[in-house]
Design a protein around this motif. Structure first.
Motif, PDB file in Angstrom:
ATOM      1  N   THR A   4       7.912  -3.645   8.597  1.00  0.00           N
ATOM      2  CA  THR A   4       7.963  -4.479   7.269  1.00  0.00           C
ATOM      3  C   THR A   4       9.039  -5.269   7.336  1.00  0.00           C
ATOM      4  O   THR A   4      10.153  -5.081   7.557  1.00  0.00           O
ATOM      5  N   ASP A  43       8.017  -8.380   0.499  1.00  0.00           N
ATOM      6  CA  ASP A  43       7.354  -8.166   1.751  1.00  0.00           C
ATOM      7  C   ASP A  43       6.664  -9.215   2.554  1.00  0.00           C
ATOM      8  O   ASP A  43       5.735  -9.738   1.643  1.00  0.00           O
ATOM      9  N   LYS A  78       6.582   4.151   3.867  1.00  0.00           N
ATOM     10  CA  LYS A  78       6.300   4.090   5.297  1.00  0.00           C
ATOM     11  C   LYS A  78       7.188   5.060   6.179  1.00  0.00           C
ATOM     12  O   LYS A  78       8.308   5.490   5.442  1.00  0.00           O
ATOM     13  N   SER A  98       5.529  -9.195   5.532  1.00  0.00           N
ATOM     14  CA  SER A  98       5.084  -8.657   6.964  1.00  0.00           C
ATOM     15  C   SER A  98       3.711  -9.034   7.367  1.00  0.00           C
ATOM     16  O   SER A  98       3.525  -9.587   8.469  1.00  0.00           O
ATOM     17  N   SER A 116       6.283  -0.825   0.932  1.00  0.00           N
ATOM     18  CA  SER A 116       5.709  -2.214   1.378  1.00  0.00           C
ATOM     19  C   SER A 116       5.155  -2.713   0.065  1.00  0.00           C
ATOM     20  O   SER A 116       4.942  -2.055  -0.783  1.00  0.00           O
ATOM     21  N   ASP A 117       4.609  -3.961   0.318  1.00  0.00           N
ATOM     22  CA  ASP A 117       3.742  -4.581  -0.907  1.00  0.00           C
ATOM     23  C   ASP A 117       2.649  -3.955  -1.160  1.00  0.00           C
ATOM     24  O   ASP A 117       1.950  -4.127  -2.345  1.00  0.00           O
ATOM     25  N   ASN A 136       8.223   1.245  11.414  1.00  0.00           N
ATOM     26  CA  ASN A 136       7.715   2.109  11.018  1.00  0.00           C
ATOM     27  C   ASN A 136       6.537   2.687  11.969  1.00  0.00           C
ATOM     28  O   ASN A 136       6.603   2.510  13.353  1.00  0.00           O
ATOM     29  N   LEU A 164       3.022  -7.484  10.827  1.00  0.00           N
ATOM     30  CA  LEU A 164       2.413  -6.515  10.461  1.00  0.00           C
ATOM     31  C   LEU A 164       1.170  -6.139  11.312  1.00  0.00           C
ATOM     32  O   LEU A 164       1.017  -4.996  11.749  1.00  0.00           O
TER      33      LEU A 164
END
Length: 506
Positions: free
Chosen positions: A308, A320, A279, A322, A273-274, A301, A328
């Protein structure tokens, strides 16, 4: 109390009683009966396979035009249900499998026009060849992979020879004999994470006219693999593979055009992820959520990690998005498994359905006999962000989810396998609009042009979600009269299809 105060209090109570209270949004689904209850064989010893659940598949095994349903069982019989076309699913004995089942993958592996079935398992996989008469024959094959805990699988033509090859993901090196004691943060006995065991490599098999022969394409890198999708990540005309790993960096296997692959997830922006975290990748799905012509990638996740969403930037990779899209925050309190892109409100934007269920004890259910319950999510795509429709109220421990149009009315229905509970077959009752469904070979691209110049492009992709297989169709919402429909098989020539609205064509 004075009379005036009594009247005032009664008035306040009356207002409170009449005031609207927050309510669950009306679900766009009705639930059909399907006689299947998953059994994990939970023993109280917290054996790891017990919490992983099983998958599902929607496919037309008898070629009668209706999608049938397969539900994979852990302890007991995996069941294939026949769809009678009138909303009833009847169990059949066409497939006989009683291993500790994990997932299902579907494809026409021998190019005879019938759909064959692979069942992956904790204790040995099985390949069932469709005989074309409503029966299957189990075929001995190298795909059994002794001493391997297999999870998801995907059929894809990696060498462009016209025969669908096969990748089987494997999880961790685990047996009941080496089960380790693990604890929840509260100190109670709990299921272990995959970090407690050695990861396994995935296996690639070349299809030699219906017979699978292993090739050592992925032996150089192991991972606790759970989710897989085939895609052309670098737009070079060759199929690559994205693999979601549980609590480890994801893999993106780029096709080298010579039977080998190079792992390049970091280069293309999908390893982490960023925030640079690996994850707990489980379910995966590709769909063009931003309507820019290429497929974006969702990876589910663990709770507190959040799903994500990787936005596709074309041949240069993914970003990413999210946090920016709200994905997110909306998913951070859930552990996601099955997932699919589904335009539930028929507005031309793909929404998301997530099948959720915890894998370790939830602290908010500490005293519950089943402390893994979570509600599923239906997230509406507004064009800029996603919003929780709160359409699901009944909690469960959902795992595999398969997507397809079981009643041939042009919208997508959902089959969910639920850990230690009855399966859920959800019929889509959302808004009705003109539609078109195109059935074709795996990973074919379908383009529909409607009057006014609008173009929609979708890829037929059965391998997706978590341990599951979707229908072999591309579905379109129509906002005008059809002018042209083109289907292009992967590594094949485009051809025009005669089409009319509100119909399924091949």
């Amino acid at each position: 109390m004075s009379a005036s105060k009594t009247l005032t209090l009664l008035f306040v109570l009356l207002l409170a009683a009449c005031a609207p209270t927050p309510r669950q949004a009306a679900s766009p689904f009705s639930e059909l009966k399907i006689d299947f209850t998953h059994n994990s064989g939970a023993s109280g010893k917290f054996y790891m396979p017990e919490i992983m659940g099983s998958g599902a598949a929607l496919f037309d095994y008898d070629n009668d035009g209706d999608l049938d349903a397969l539900l994979v069982q852990s302890v007991g019989k995996t069941v294939l249900f026949n769809n009678d076309g009138a909303g009833t699913f009847k169990p059949t004995s066409a497939i006989q499998f009683e291993g500790y089942g994990m997932g299902a993958a579907t494809a026409d592996i021998d190019n005879d026009g019938d759909t064959d079935v692979l069942i992956t398992a904790f204790d040995g996989n099985a390949l069932f060849i469709n005989n074309g008469n409503g029966t299957f024959t189990e075929t001995p094959s190298e795909i059994k992979l002794p001493n391997m805990w297999s999870s998801s699988a995907a059929f894809f033509d990696y060498d462009r020879d016209g025969w669908l090859d096969l990748v089987i993901l494997n999880y961790v090196d685990y047996s009941y004999a080496i089960n380790k004691p693990c604890q929840a943060p509260t100190g109670e006995t709990d299921y272990c994470t995959p970090r407690a065991y050695r990861s396994l490599p995935s296996h690639l098999f070349h299809n030699e006219k219906g017979r699978f022969v292993e090739v050592p394409a992925f032996r150089s890198a192991a991972g606790p693999a759970l989710g897989v999708v085939a895609l052309d990540a670098n737009s070079d005309g060759w199929l690559d593979l994205f693999v979601a790993n549980d609590s480890a960096a994801n893999h993106l296997w780029i096709n080298n055009h010579n039977g080998t692959f190079s792992e390049q997830a970091l280069k293309y922006g999908v390893a982490y992820s960023d925030d640079g975290l690996a994850k707990a990748g489980m379910g995966v799905a590709l769909g063009d959520y931003d309507n820019d012509g290429d497929d974006d990638l969702i990876v589910l996740n663990l709770m507190r990690e959040g799903a994500t969403l990787f936005q596709n930037n074309g041949a240069t990779g993914f970003t990413d998005v999210s946090a920016r899209t709200g994905i997110l925050s909306l998913t951070s309190q859930f552990t996601g498994f099955g997932v699919g892109w589904i335009d539930i409100d028929r507005d031309g934007r793909l929404d998301l359905l997530l099948a959720n269920g915890a894998v370790t004890r939830r602290e908010d259910q500490r005293n519950s006999p089943n402390p893994f319950l979570e509600r599923n999510l239906l997230l509406k795509n507004t064009g800029e962000k996603f919003e929780d429709t709160k359409a699901f109220e009944l909690p469960g421990v959902s795992r595999g989810a398969a997507f397809g149009d079981i009643d041939n009315d042009g919208d997508i229905d959902v089959l969910i396998n639920v850990n230690n509970a009855p399966a859920r077959l959800l019929r889509n009752e959302g808004p009705k609009k003109d539609w078109l469904s195109v059935e074709g070979p795996e990973l074919a691209k379908v383009e529909v042009k409607t009057r006014g110049g609008q173009r929609q492009t979708k890829t037929i992709r059965t391998a997706s979600s978590y341990l599951s297989a979707n229908e072999r169709r591309a579905n379109f919402v129509l906002n005008g009269e059809i002018e042209e429909v083109t289907i292009t098989p992967f590594n094949g020539q485009p051809r025009k299809l005669a089409a009319k609205k509100n119909a399924i064509i091949k």
